[in-house]
Scaffold this motif. Sequence first.
Motif, mmCIF file in Angstrom:
data_model
loop_
_atom_site.group_PDB
_atom_site.id
_atom_site.type_symbol
_atom_site.label_atom_id
_atom_site.label_comp_id
_atom_site.label_asym_id
_atom_site.label_seq_id
_atom_site.Cartn_x
_atom_site.Cartn_y
_atom_site.Cartn_z
ATOM 1 N N PHE A 36 0.844 -1.186 0.000
ATOM 2 C CA PHE A 36 0.000 0.000 0.000
ATOM 3 C C PHE A 36 0.887 1.246 0.000
ATOM 4 O O PHE A 36 1.772 1.385 0.855
ATOM 5 C CB PHE A 36 -0.913 0.014 1.223
ATOM 6 C CG PHE A 36 -1.869 -1.153 1.273
ATOM 7 C CD1 PHE A 36 -3.149 -1.036 0.764
ATOM 8 C CD2 PHE A 36 -1.486 -2.370 1.833
ATOM 9 C CE1 PHE A 36 -4.036 -2.104 0.805
ATOM 10 C CE2 PHE A 36 -2.354 -3.444 1.882
ATOM 11 C CZ PHE A 36 -3.635 -3.310 1.366
ATOM 12 N N TYR A 37 0.626 2.135 -0.950
ATOM 13 C CA TYR A 37 1.421 3.348 -1.106
ATOM 14 C C TYR A 37 0.508 4.576 -1.016
ATOM 15 O O TYR A 37 -0.654 4.532 -1.450
ATOM 16 C CB TYR A 37 2.121 3.372 -2.466
ATOM 17 C CG TYR A 37 3.030 2.204 -2.722
ATOM 18 C CD1 TYR A 37 4.388 2.264 -2.411
ATOM 19 C CD2 TYR A 37 2.535 1.029 -3.295
ATOM 20 C CE1 TYR A 37 5.224 1.189 -2.659
ATOM 21 C CE2 TYR A 37 3.372 -0.049 -3.537
ATOM 22 C CZ TYR A 37 4.715 0.032 -3.216
ATOM 23 O OH TYR A 37 5.540 -1.043 -3.454
ATOM 24 N N ARG A 38 1.037 5.663 -0.488
ATOM 25 C CA ARG A 38 0.322 6.927 -0.567
ATOM 26 C C ARG A 38 0.324 7.406 -2.015
ATOM 27 O O ARG A 38 1.380 7.475 -2.647
ATOM 28 C CB ARG A 38 0.984 7.969 0.339
ATOM 29 C CG ARG A 38 0.676 7.812 1.823
ATOM 30 C CD ARG A 38 1.372 8.866 2.650
ATOM 31 N NE ARG A 38 2.805 8.607 2.737
ATOM 32 C CZ ARG A 38 3.384 7.882 3.705
ATOM 33 N NH1 ARG A 38 2.646 7.374 4.681
ATOM 34 N NH2 ARG A 38 4.684 7.683 3.710
ATOM 35 N N ALA A 39 -0.851 7.738 -2.523
ATOM 36 C CA ALA A 39 -0.949 8.181 -3.919
ATOM 37 C C ALA A 39 -0.086 9.416 -4.161
ATOM 38 O O ALA A 39 0.585 9.521 -5.186
ATOM 39 C CB ALA A 39 -2.406 8.453 -4.284
ATOM 40 N N ARG A 40 -0.076 10.343 -3.215
ATOM 41 C CA ARG A 40 0.699 11.570 -3.407
ATOM 42 C C ARG A 40 2.205 11.282 -3.428
ATOM 43 O O ARG A 40 2.966 11.993 -4.094
ATOM 44 C CB ARG A 40 0.355 12.593 -2.333
ATOM 45 C CG ARG A 40 0.566 12.138 -0.897
ATOM 46 C CD ARG A 40 0.031 13.189 0.083
ATOM 47 N NE ARG A 40 0.085 12.746 1.469
ATOM 48 C CZ ARG A 40 1.120 12.928 2.271
ATOM 49 N NH1 ARG A 40 2.200 13.559 1.814
ATOM 50 N NH2 ARG A 40 1.096 12.489 3.518
ATOM 51 N N ASP A 41 2.650 10.243 -2.713
ATOM 52 C CA ASP A 41 4.054 9.854 -2.785
ATOM 53 C C ASP A 41 4.411 9.346 -4.174
ATOM 54 O O ASP A 41 5.462 9.702 -4.739
ATOM 55 C CB ASP A 41 4.362 8.766 -1.754
ATOM 56 C CG ASP A 41 4.479 9.296 -0.338
ATOM 57 O OD1 ASP A 41 4.424 10.535 -0.160
ATOM 58 O OD2 ASP A 41 4.620 8.478 0.593
ATOM 59 N N LEU A 42 3.547 8.493 -4.731
ATOM 60 C CA LEU A 42 3.806 7.964 -6.067
ATOM 61 C C LEU A 42 3.851 9.079 -7.098
ATOM 62 O O LEU A 42 4.670 9.061 -8.016
ATOM 63 C CB LEU A 42 2.724 6.948 -6.441
ATOM 64 C CG LEU A 42 2.657 5.685 -5.579
ATOM 65 C CD1 LEU A 42 1.467 4.831 -5.992
ATOM 66 C CD2 LEU A 42 3.952 4.879 -5.664
ATOM 67 N N GLN A 43 2.986 10.061 -6.953
ATOM 68 C CA GLN A 43 2.980 11.198 -7.877
ATOM 69 C C GLN A 43 4.260 12.029 -7.774
ATOM 70 O O GLN A 43 4.631 12.724 -8.719
ATOM 71 C CB GLN A 43 1.762 12.079 -7.593
ATOM 72 C CG GLN A 43 0.444 11.386 -7.873
ATOM 73 C CD GLN A 43 -0.719 11.990 -7.108
ATOM 74 O OE1 GLN A 43 -0.640 13.125 -6.633
ATOM 75 N NE2 GLN A 43 -1.803 11.237 -6.981
ATOM 76 N N ALA A 44 4.932 11.922 -6.636
ATOM 77 C CA ALA A 44 6.195 12.637 -6.429
ATOM 78 C C ALA A 44 7.411 11.754 -6.709
ATOM 79 O O ALA A 44 8.551 12.179 -6.476
ATOM 80 C CB ALA A 44 6.259 13.168 -5.000
ATOM 81 N N GLY A 45 7.184 10.517 -7.158
ATOM 82 C CA GLY A 45 8.287 9.619 -7.474
ATOM 83 C C GLY A 45 8.808 8.834 -6.294
ATOM 84 O O GLY A 45 9.875 8.210 -6.384
ATOM 85 N N LEU A 46 8.079 8.820 -5.181
ATOM 86 C CA LEU A 46 8.489 8.113 -3.971
ATOM 87 C C LEU A 46 7.713 6.804 -3.859
ATOM 88 O O LEU A 46 6.545 6.730 -4.233
ATOM 89 C CB LEU A 46 8.243 8.981 -2.729
ATOM 90 C CG LEU A 46 8.865 10.379 -2.765
ATOM 91 C CD1 LEU A 46 8.430 11.187 -1.554
ATOM 92 C CD2 LEU A 46 10.383 10.280 -2.847
ATOM 93 N N GLN A 304 0.550 13.686 -19.343
ATOM 94 C CA GLN A 304 1.920 14.051 -19.002
ATOM 95 C C GLN A 304 2.446 13.141 -17.909
ATOM 96 O O GLN A 304 1.824 13.001 -16.853
ATOM 97 C CB GLN A 304 1.966 15.496 -18.517
ATOM 98 C CG GLN A 304 3.347 15.961 -18.077
ATOM 99 C CD GLN A 304 3.327 17.381 -17.553
ATOM 100 O OE1 GLN A 304 2.328 18.084 -17.674
ATOM 101 N NE2 GLN A 304 4.428 17.807 -16.970
ATOM 102 N N ARG A 305 3.596 12.520 -18.163
ATOM 103 C CA ARG A 305 4.208 11.681 -17.118
ATOM 104 C C ARG A 305 4.815 12.569 -16.050
ATOM 105 O O ARG A 305 5.608 13.471 -16.357
ATOM 106 C CB ARG A 305 5.276 10.763 -17.703
ATOM 107 C CG ARG A 305 5.702 9.664 -16.728
ATOM 108 C CD ARG A 305 6.605 8.661 -17.391
ATOM 109 N NE ARG A 305 7.978 9.115 -17.453
ATOM 110 C CZ ARG A 305 8.924 8.569 -18.207
ATOM 111 N NH1 ARG A 305 8.612 7.564 -19.012
ATOM 112 N NH2 ARG A 305 10.147 9.028 -18.197
ATOM 113 N N VAL A 306 4.463 12.292 -14.794
ATOM 114 C CA VAL A 306 4.928 13.126 -13.689
ATOM 115 C C VAL A 306 5.899 12.394 -12.781
ATOM 116 O O VAL A 306 6.623 13.026 -12.006
ATOM 117 C CB VAL A 306 3.741 13.660 -12.856
ATOM 118 C CG1 VAL A 306 2.850 14.557 -13.707
ATOM 119 C CG2 VAL A 306 2.932 12.518 -12.234
ATOM 120 N N ALA A 307 5.945 11.054 -12.849
ATOM 121 C CA ALA A 307 6.837 10.315 -11.956
ATOM 122 C C ALA A 307 7.047 8.908 -12.490
ATOM 123 O O ALA A 307 6.224 8.376 -13.248
ATOM 124 C CB ALA A 307 6.270 10.258 -10.542
#
Length: 324
Positions: A36-46, A304-307
């Motif tokens: 389970f990942y935080r969606a906002r982390d994935l959007q930031a490349g984390l 647009q690819r963001v991460a």
Amino acid sequence: MRKWLLLLLLLSACTGSQEPPLPALVAAGSGSEVRFYRARDLQAGLAAPVATWSKDGLQDLAYWGSQGRLYLLFLDRLEAYATSGFSEASVPQNLQATAPLTGCAGGYLRLGQNRLLVHCPEAGKAFLFPPGLEDPLEADLTGLEGPLRLALLPQGTLDLLAYMTPSAMGFRPAQNPGGSPRLEKPLDLPLAQGPFDFRADGSRGRLLSLGATATETRLYTLLGDTLQSRKVLGDFPGQARLALDPVAGLAALGRGFQVLEPRDSGPQEVFLNFAAGLVGQDSYLYLASGSLLYVYDLVPSPPQRVALPSLGFPPQFLAFIPVE
């Protein structure tokens, strides 16, 4: 001027680059675990998981938002977990119900409005479960040729059994093949491969499926009594999947990907193979290729690819889970 300002406000409420971002988790599953990942982390490349569940033999997963449950399908059982305690910091394993199954290799889940469909294609069986997993109904698959893909199409208070075979698409009552309402439409040409994936979009009353002719992958759409098809994903027919959120959009993925709604992007990343995809309620597209997760903002066209975070394992299933 006021109309344009209102339009801009509406768009800003549903764009991929939300401020603040929608609190949510992305569940990524393989045959042995769910992370389970935080969606906002994935959007930031984390890609540091909030939690990891060991789940050997996992076949599929699905989040049923109106029921507040995450369902995990295994070879020999179906499990329901409460998501009411999920947050961006914690994912407790609150198992609420378990139902036994037999031989569900290659099985998958599809949500209806009142029932959850479990299709075990190798066993030639399908079951409709209520949210609490008690007293399932076995669907009558008489007359449906394989390979077969199934879904549930809401109509009134009913969950109709929707189906896609190599030669036809349609729906009928789950336990009464000759009953009403029912509809079947033949394909213009029988499939050479597939069907690969099949989804019911209850919000629009339509059925969506992917299959391949000898030369191309096609999207089939049944709406009302009209069946239409179109070429997708370029010139390389083969395994493909659909990613659908009724509000945020629709995409096809396999050899490359193609956003189909809200705006057609045309084929993208055609030299990559994507095994799993998710259109989130946050208007981001999440695509898994090996251990990499490609994250795209769906607002621009093309997206647009963001991460591009590395998850450290190859997901086969993805689910988007809004949290408090």
